[in-house]
Design an enzyme around this catalytic site. Structure first.
Site, PDB file in Angstrom:
ATOM      1  N   TRP A 149       0.796  -1.236   0.000  1.00  0.00           N
ATOM      2  CA  TRP A 149       0.000   0.000   0.000  1.00  0.00           C
ATOM      3  C   TRP A 149       0.825   1.281   0.000  1.00  0.00           C
ATOM      4  CZ3 TRP A 149       2.018   1.996   4.323  1.00  0.00           C
ATOM      5  CH2 TRP A 149       2.318   1.130   5.393  1.00  0.00           C
ATOM      6  N   ASN A 150       2.128   1.196   0.208  1.00  0.00           N
ATOM      7  CA  ASN A 150       2.859   2.442   0.463  1.00  0.00           C
ATOM      8  C   ASN A 150       3.031   3.309  -0.782  1.00  0.00           C
ATOM      9  OD1 ASN A 150       4.595   0.244  -0.228  1.00  0.00           O
ATOM     10  ND2 ASN A 150       6.339   1.546   0.192  1.00  0.00           N
ATOM     11  N   LYS A 173      -3.192  -7.353  -8.252  1.00  0.00           N
ATOM     12  CA  LYS A 173      -3.946  -7.166  -7.003  1.00  0.00           C
ATOM     13  C   LYS A 173      -3.243  -6.122  -6.143  1.00  0.00           C
ATOM     14  CE  LYS A 173      -4.131  -8.823  -2.865  1.00  0.00           C
ATOM     15  NZ  LYS A 173      -4.558  -7.587  -2.167  1.00  0.00           N
ATOM     16  N   GLY A 225       5.894  -6.757  -0.915  1.00  0.00           N
ATOM     17  CA  GLY A 225       5.203  -6.685   0.375  1.00  0.00           C
ATOM     18  C   GLY A 225       6.122  -7.138   1.488  1.00  0.00           C
ATOM     19  N   GLU A 247       9.943  -8.841  -3.706  1.00  0.00           N
ATOM     20  CA  GLU A 247      10.507  -7.567  -3.237  1.00  0.00           C
ATOM     21  C   GLU A 247       9.968  -7.352  -1.836  1.00  0.00           C
ATOM     22  OE1 GLU A 247      12.687  -5.717  -4.474  1.00  0.00           O
ATOM     23  OE2 GLU A 247      12.771  -6.260  -6.576  1.00  0.00           O
ATOM     24  N   LEU A 248      10.813  -7.566  -0.831  1.00  0.00           N
ATOM     25  CA  LEU A 248      10.304  -7.585   0.548  1.00  0.00           C
ATOM     26  C   LEU A 248      10.852  -6.417   1.367  1.00  0.00           C
ATOM     27  CD1 LEU A 248      10.591 -11.462   0.959  1.00  0.00           C
ATOM     28  CD2 LEU A 248       8.682 -10.129   0.044  1.00  0.00           C
ATOM     29  N   CYS A 281      10.323   0.698   1.715  1.00  0.00           N
ATOM     30  CA  CYS A 281      11.099  -0.522   1.974  1.00  0.00           C
ATOM     31  C   CYS A 281      12.579  -0.209   2.158  1.00  0.00           C
ATOM     32  CB  CYS A 281      10.907  -1.498   0.830  1.00  0.00           C
ATOM     33  SG  CYS A 281      11.231  -0.756  -0.771  1.00  0.00           S
ATOM     34  N   GLU A 382      11.681  -4.224  11.187  1.00  0.00           N
ATOM     35  CA  GLU A 382      11.211  -3.184  10.276  1.00  0.00           C
ATOM     36  C   GLU A 382       9.961  -2.533  10.866  1.00  0.00           C
ATOM     37  OE1 GLU A 382       9.242  -4.334   6.570  1.00  0.00           O
ATOM     38  OE2 GLU A 382      10.324  -2.752   5.523  1.00  0.00           O
TER      39      GLU A 382
HETATM   40  P1  NAD Z   1       1.782  -7.224   3.049  1.00  0.00           P
HETATM   41  O1  NAD Z   1       2.800  -8.264   2.830  1.00  0.00           O
HETATM   42  O2  NAD Z   1       0.942  -7.274   4.261  1.00  0.00           O
HETATM   43  O3  NAD Z   1       0.758  -7.163   1.805  1.00  0.00           O
HETATM   44  C1  NAD Z   1       1.216  -7.037   0.474  1.00  0.00           C
HETATM   45  C2  NAD Z   1       0.174  -7.596  -0.470  1.00  0.00           C
HETATM   46  O4  NAD Z   1       0.060  -8.998  -0.289  1.00  0.00           O
HETATM   47  C3  NAD Z   1      -1.218  -7.020  -0.269  1.00  0.00           C
HETATM   48  O5  NAD Z   1      -1.799  -6.794  -1.539  1.00  0.00           O
HETATM   49  C4  NAD Z   1      -1.929  -8.136   0.479  1.00  0.00           C
HETATM   50  O6  NAD Z   1      -3.330  -8.142   0.329  1.00  0.00           O
HETATM   51  C5  NAD Z   1      -1.311  -9.365  -0.165  1.00  0.00           C
HETATM   52  N1  NAD Z   1      -1.384 -10.601   0.618  1.00  0.00           N
HETATM   53  C6  NAD Z   1      -1.481 -10.733   1.964  1.00  0.00           C
HETATM   54  N2  NAD Z   1      -1.472 -12.046   2.304  1.00  0.00           N
HETATM   55  C7  NAD Z   1      -1.374 -12.745   1.148  1.00  0.00           C
HETATM   56  C8  NAD Z   1      -1.302 -14.139   0.837  1.00  0.00           C
HETATM   57  N3  NAD Z   1      -1.319 -15.079   1.787  1.00  0.00           N
HETATM   58  N4  NAD Z   1      -1.196 -14.515  -0.460  1.00  0.00           N
HETATM   59  C9  NAD Z   1      -1.129 -13.573  -1.448  1.00  0.00           C
HETATM   60  N5  NAD Z   1      -1.210 -12.246  -1.209  1.00  0.00           N
HETATM   61  C10 NAD Z   1      -1.316 -11.827   0.075  1.00  0.00           C
HETATM   62  O7  NAD Z   1       2.610  -5.853   2.954  1.00  0.00           O
HETATM   63  P2  NAD Z   1       2.102  -4.388   3.205  1.00  0.00           P
HETATM   64  O8  NAD Z   1       1.810  -4.220   4.655  1.00  0.00           O
HETATM   65  O9  NAD Z   1       1.039  -4.078   2.213  1.00  0.00           O
HETATM   66  O10 NAD Z   1       3.401  -3.536   2.799  1.00  0.00           O
HETATM   67  C11 NAD Z   1       4.459  -3.266   3.645  1.00  0.00           C
HETATM   68  C12 NAD Z   1       5.626  -4.202   3.357  1.00  0.00           C
HETATM   69  O11 NAD Z   1       5.976  -4.138   1.979  1.00  0.00           O
HETATM   70  C13 NAD Z   1       6.885  -3.813   4.108  1.00  0.00           C
HETATM   71  O12 NAD Z   1       7.507  -4.956   4.614  1.00  0.00           O
HETATM   72  C14 NAD Z   1       7.743  -3.170   3.048  1.00  0.00           C
HETATM   73  O13 NAD Z   1       9.109  -3.176   3.307  1.00  0.00           O
HETATM   74  C15 NAD Z   1       7.383  -3.989   1.851  1.00  0.00           C
HETATM   75  N6  NAD Z   1       7.740  -3.264   0.615  1.00  0.00           N
HETATM   76  C16 NAD Z   1       8.787  -3.728  -0.149  1.00  0.00           C
HETATM   77  C17 NAD Z   1       9.175  -3.039  -1.291  1.00  0.00           C
HETATM   78  C18 NAD Z   1      10.314  -3.521  -2.162  1.00  0.00           C
HETATM   79  O14 NAD Z   1      10.352  -3.147  -3.332  1.00  0.00           O
HETATM   80  N7  NAD Z   1      11.241  -4.307  -1.672  1.00  0.00           N
HETATM   81  C19 NAD Z   1       8.486  -1.889  -1.667  1.00  0.00           C
HETATM   82  C20 NAD Z   1       7.426  -1.452  -0.868  1.00  0.00           C
HETATM   83  C21 NAD Z   1       7.057  -2.157   0.267  1.00  0.00           C
END
Ligand code: NAD
Length: 490
Positions: A149-150, A173, A225, A247-248, A281, A382
């Site tokens: 979402w960020n 999604k 995520g 990308e975590l 991230c 984090e």
């Molecule tokens: P999240 O992992 O909670 O959710 C990310 C996405 O995954 C959402 O669309 C969510 O609905 C979906 N999701 C959740 N559970 C799932 C499952 N079991 N199967 C498939 N999809 C599922 O992350 P967040 O809270 O939305 O974002 C914050 C995180 O994202 C932080 O850890 C941040 O560092 C990371 N991030 C990484 C990068 C990068 O490029 N490395 C960039 C931005 C954010």
């Protein structure tokens, strides 16, 4: 209230099977859009629409694909202001930043448009001179793109133009916490001439993402995520032998040596942690400062943090917006309280920010803790918010050891005037990105991604498009000889 269906096969669905949920504006606290939680069969419909459209898209020649991608870039630029308003309303990120992110999204479309007609394979000389061997770069077919979402449009456009340039169709999604800009984006794609079904968007939470990972028509997943969800997606995809790009998260070290320019390093540290309200991230959330500059940098940062202008994300004068959603707001405040009780020294901020101009917004003060030890939760976890941990160090070896002593490996920063030191450290830092005398710098041409628990695979740059293609090897025997399969070869 705005109302959105799912975007399948070129148009929005009008009636849905699943529940609805609200998009909440984190500045006003009020719902402003209604979205649909896609059912498993709707995810299936999106995947099947993509599967039907993909062969035609892949067969469209590269020059035409490039033309459409360039047209999409034009349309993004034309609509950048309104797209930025959608995104800032949805996730509280300041309009200054979302506006420039829209232009960067257009830049990425143009960058990958250039690849659409240049996906060259290679010719490979074999030992046998009468066999002609060459490779083709082929699309996967349908790929699933799941984002956080960020920065919904930036995260999407780190993937989408590369996937499309290579001839894939996609099911997207966005996060349930910020879906509107992604849905609005689809209208622009159609306007620019993208054929129906090539891009489909399903909204909802974890179950929707999980259904995408499971769906047999989706051949690859690219995910941005958290590490926790990345692990689940990696495991579910692994069970089906489906490739994934992950990308975590990160907890990136930003290292300031005694010989650094203190003003440049202070600004770099501020940008690293308070840009995007720390919800990035690559946040430079661990600031390692050598003892000689430690007090000075800490004081400069505390003084600057206190002057950061918090305010309405849509006001161009605001320098820091809200946190994107309530669960994240609560998590950040809990981390701040835990850091206080762990004994870190609070030098700036330390809680929610309130005031007349801030209304009911989810604001958090730019917060800085000094004298942090690397074994504290504040240095290892984090937070994904405006919270900086400052750690002192004495020697280069100690800095390196602290920097690498973390499960993550997304980014690192080095501030020094000594180029030899920087060159020595670059290969030793365990992260996918290293910035020297800058921080949070991005470019369409430069690959981006992590190591360790920050994920694997790369986005942007030439490597980004390789994530969306597979290699086919072709051997053509032009000898006109019948080869006896039982003949002994010397
Ligand atoms: P999240 O992992 O909670 O959710 C990310 C996405 O995954 C959402 O669309 C969510 O609905 C979906 N999701 C959740 N559970 C799932 C499952 N079991 N199967 C498939 N999809 C599922 O992350 P967040 O809270 O939305 O974002 C914050 C995180 O994202 C932080 O850890 C941040 O560092 C990371 N991030 C990484 C990068 C990068 O490029 N490395 C960039 C931005 C954010």
């Amino acid at each position: 209230m705005r109302h959105y269906g799912l975007f399948i096969d070129g148009s929005f669905t009008t009636a849905g099977e699943g529940e609805t949920f609200a998009a909440v504006n984190p500045f006003t606290g009020r719902p402003w859009a209604e979205l649909r939680e896609a059912s498993a069969s709707e995810v299936g419909a999106a995947a099947e629409a993509a599967a039907l459209a993909q062969p035609g898209w892949a067969a469209t020649n590269g020059a035409t694909r490039a033309q459409i991608l360039n047209r999409i870039a034009d349309v993004i630029v034309e609509h950048a202001d309104e797209m930025a308003v959608f995104e800032s309303t949805d996730n509280g990120k300041i309009i200054r930043e979302t506006s420039s992110q829209m232009l960067f999204a257009a830049r990425l479309f143009r960058f990958y448009a250039g690849y659409a007609d240049k996906l060259f394979g290679s010719t490979i000389p074999l030992d046998n001179p009468t066999i002609f061997d060459y490779t083709l770069r082929e699309p996967y077919g349908v790929v699933g793109l799941i984002t956080a979402w960020n920065s919904p449009i930036t995260l999407l456009c780190n993937k989408l133009p590369a996937a499309l340039a290579a001839g894939n169709a996609v099911v997207v999604k966005p996060s349930e916490h910020a879906s509107v800009s992604t849905l609005e984006f689809c209208k622009l794609l159609s306007e620019a001439g993208l054929p129906p079904g090539v891009v489909n968007v399903v909204t909802g939470g974890a179950a929707v993402g999980a259904a995408m990972v499971e769906h047999p028509a989706i051949s690859k997943i690219s995910f941005t995520g958290s590490p926790g969800v990345g692990r689940k997606i990696g495991a579910a995809a692994g069970a089906q032998l489906k490739p994934v790009t992950l990308e975590l998260g990160g907890k990136s070290p930003n290292i300031v040596f005694d010989d650094a320019d203190p003003e440049a390093a202070t600004i770099g540290a501020l940008a690293g942690i308070f840009g995007a309200t720390g919800q990035t991230c690559v946040a430079g959330s661990r600031l390692l400062v050598q003892r000689g500059l430690y007090d000075e940098i800490t004081e400069r940062l505390a003084a600057r943090a206190a002057t950061i202008r918090l305010g309405d994300p849509l006001d161009t004068a605001s320098e820091m917006g809200t946190v994107a959603n309530k669960p994240q707001f609560d998590r950040i405040l809990a981390s701040i309280e835990a850091a206080k009780s762990d004994g870190a020294r609070l030098v700036a901020g330390g809680g929610a920010a309130t005031g007349e101009a801030l209304g009911d917004g989810l604001f958090i003060q730019p917060t800085i803790f000094a004298d942090v030890r690397n074994d504290m939760a504040l240095a290892q976890t984090e937070i994904f918010g405006p919270v900086l941990a400052i750690l002192p160090f004495d020697t280069e070896e100690e800095a390196l050891s602290i920097a690498n002593d973390i499960p993550f490996g997304l980014a690192s920063g080095i501030w020094t005037k000594d180029i030899s030191r920087a060159m020595r450290l670059v290969p030793k830092l365990k992260s996918g990105v290293v910035w020297v005398n800058t921080y949070r710098m991005v470019a369409a041409q430069a690959p981006f991604g992590g190591t360790k628990e920050s994920g694997h695979g790369r986005e942007r740059g030439a490597e980004g498009i390789m994530e969306f293609t597979t290699t086919k090897n072709v051997m053509i025997d032009f000898s006109s000889e019948a080869r006896d399969p039982f003949a002994i070869k010397n």
